[in-house]
Design an enzyme around this catalytic site. Structure first.
Site, PDB file in Angstrom:
ATOM      1  N   HIS A 313       1.352   4.125  -1.653  1.00  0.00           N
ATOM      2  CA  HIS A 313       1.133   5.544  -1.890  1.00  0.00           C
ATOM      3  C   HIS A 313       1.224   5.809  -3.382  1.00  0.00           C
ATOM      4  O   HIS A 313       2.021   5.191  -4.071  1.00  0.00           O
ATOM      5  CB  HIS A 313       2.200   6.371  -1.153  1.00  0.00           C
ATOM      6  CG  HIS A 313       1.823   7.794  -0.987  1.00  0.00           C
ATOM      7  ND1 HIS A 313       2.059   8.740  -1.955  1.00  0.00           N
ATOM      8  CD2 HIS A 313       1.178   8.434   0.022  1.00  0.00           C
ATOM      9  CE1 HIS A 313       1.591   9.896  -1.531  1.00  0.00           C
ATOM     10  NE2 HIS A 313       1.049   9.750  -0.346  1.00  0.00           N
ATOM     11  N   ASP A 371       0.454   7.043   7.729  1.00  0.00           N
ATOM     12  CA  ASP A 371      -0.635   6.578   8.586  1.00  0.00           C
ATOM     13  C   ASP A 371      -0.330   5.281   9.311  1.00  0.00           C
ATOM     14  O   ASP A 371      -1.073   4.880  10.204  1.00  0.00           O
ATOM     15  CB  ASP A 371      -1.912   6.398   7.750  1.00  0.00           C
ATOM     16  CG  ASP A 371      -2.448   7.731   7.300  1.00  0.00           C
ATOM     17  OD1 ASP A 371      -2.342   8.679   8.086  1.00  0.00           O
ATOM     18  OD2 ASP A 371      -2.957   7.824   6.174  1.00  0.00           O
TER      19      ASP A 371
END
Ligand code: ACO
Length: 436
Positions: A313, A371
């Site tokens: 991320h 996710d």
């Protein structure tokens, strides 16, 4: 924002005089250097492709501490919201700045549920798509098309228009996502049922048929509601910045949100949940847990072009707090559905364990993101893989609107217009065709 005690001084090695730049502090998090006058004072721009060090706006909505792995909506930790609140309370919080009391919650819920139906004409619009169209292609079209149906709420500078379009978007997105699904499945559309919760109504529109009664499973309803809460907002990510930039031109809210849907589709962003489940399915086909080591080696090989989807991320350099909550929900849903031995969940756990111990991932601070587990939950619920990102869009709509309305309401707001470092040809003459 307030002026910090210190200033930044920018000096140049070519004799250009130093300039002082103001520094501002927020309530928490890093200070910012105000470079708005830099070009006027020096004739230079800053250069920051990918916005690695650029705050594009000031905002009071969401705060992320990427090193700690902390996520706050309006100051409330995501863990507490996901445990004690439902999605519509979270929407109220994001839109209006605080959690509603019981009366406020009832009135907000009434306002949203009043708008769950879409114009009947919308189904004919949908018919123009191929049955096998990707749901995100359909959603980009349908959300953009809302501006053609709701002419009375397209003036972004009118606070009443902004309010009604916000409510309409939050209310109608589940109906549109379910319609996109029913269209691809060749089943009749199911009208919304306003006596159900937001998540329960979505499950009804997705999985009920006119042939028999449909009972909402409370464990699945709660899990879906939590998925919505975890995806509701995430600071100035790619799709939110897209919505802000698009809206900064004064376009209508439906068009700005459609731009966000289009941006979210990409596999580096919201499309990662679909890509992650496809990746797990591929490894499962190759031999499952026994092939994890081999797959991780491929990921580490930079020439392979393979990434561990659902990992990494831009902001989190620690465990994404949403991934922790999602893993918990995943376990609850699989247990409630008798799928405790789900091979993809086992595979995901094995991948996560190996990746978290591997130097490649440790050194780069790569951790599971939201996710990584959300696809497994959605698949267990019965949602087809290709619809995952549309569900993310449904949930993120409230964040997009809150951010858009915050921008429009900010007296400092201007059309977004980044500059560039031009590296193309210097001025040159056009030669007549025969001489080129
Ligand atoms: N698998 C393997 N290597 C990775 C991964 C990954 N998932 N993510 C990052 N890396 C590596 C990069 O190759 C790079 O290595 P290098 O320093 O040797 O060149 C290093 O880690 C830093 O990564 P960047 O790509 O520079 O980080 P950036 O902040 O630009 O990208 C992103 C973040 C896009 C999320 C990236 O981690 C990624 O592609 N992850 C997979 C897709 C994904 O899960 N996206 C969902 C994000 S969350 C969301 O939108 C809901």
């Amino acid at each position: 924002m307030k002026l910090a005690n210190n200033k930044a001084t920018l000096s140049f090695s070519n004799g250009t005089p130093n300039i002082e730049l103001p520094v501002y502090s927020g309530s928490v998090g890093p200070d910012v250097i105000d470079i708005r006058k830099l070009y006027a004072q020096t004739g230079m721009f800053t250069y920051d492709p990918g916005f690695l060090s650029t705050a594009s706006c000031q905002s009071t909505i969401t705060y992320i501490d990427g090193d700690k792995g902390e996520l706050l909506y309006r100051g409330y930790p995501i863990e507490q919201l996901a445990t004690h609140c439902d999605f519509l309370e979270t929407c109220h919080l994001l839109l209006y700045g605080d959690l509603p009391n019981a009366e406020g919650k009832a009135s907000f819920t009434r306002r949203v549920t009043n708008h769950t139906m879409v114009n009947e004409q919308m189904q004919f619009f949908l018919r123009g798509f191929r049955r096998d169209a990707h749901p995100m292609a359909i959603m980009t079209g349908l959300v953009g098309a809302l501006s053609a149906f709701y002419h009375d709420s397209t003036d972004i500078n009118n606070p009443e228009h902004r309010e009604i379009s916000a409510i309409r978007l939050i209310a109608k997105l589940p109906t549109l996502v379910a319609m996109a699904y029913k269209y691809s499945a060749g089943q009749p559309y199911m009208y919304p049922r306003n006596s159900l919760s937001y998540a329960g109504n979505f499950l009804h529109m997705m999985f009920a048929t006119p042939c028999e009664p449909y009972e909402v499973n409370p464990v699945i309803e709660r899990a879906l509601d939590r998925i919505f809460i975890l995806h509701a907002d995430h600071e100035q990510n790619a799709s939110t910045s897209t919505v802000r930039l698009c809206g900064s031109s004064g376009t209508n809210p439906f068009a700005a949100i459609a731009a966000g849907v289009a941006c979210l589709w990409g596999p580096a962003h919201g499309g990662a949940n679909e890509a992650c489940l496809n990746m797990l399915t591929d490894i499962q086909k190759m031999g499952g847990v026994s092939k994890v080591g081999e797959f991780i080696n491929q990921v580490k090989d930079k020439t392979s072009g393979i990434k561990l989807m659902g990992f990494g991320h831009r902001v989190y350099k620690n465990y994404d707090p949403r991934a922790k909550l999602m893993q918990e929900t995943c376990r609850e849903v699989l247990t409630a559905l008798g799928l405790e031995n789900d091979p993809l969940f086992k595979l995901a756990m094995a991948l996560e364990k190996i990746a978290l111990e591997d130097d490649y991932f440790v050194q780069r601070k790569l951790y599971p993101n939201v996710d990584f587990y959300s696809g497994i939950v959605q698949r267990a619920i019965g949602i087809p893989t290709s619809l995952f990102t549309a569900i993310f869009a449904l949930a993120r709509t409230v964040g997009w609107i809150a951010q858009l309305n915050e921008m429009i309401g900010d007296p400092e707001y201007k059309i977004g217009r980044p500059r560039q470092l031009y590296t193309g040809s210097a001025p040159r003459e056009v030669k007549p065709l025969a001489q080129r």
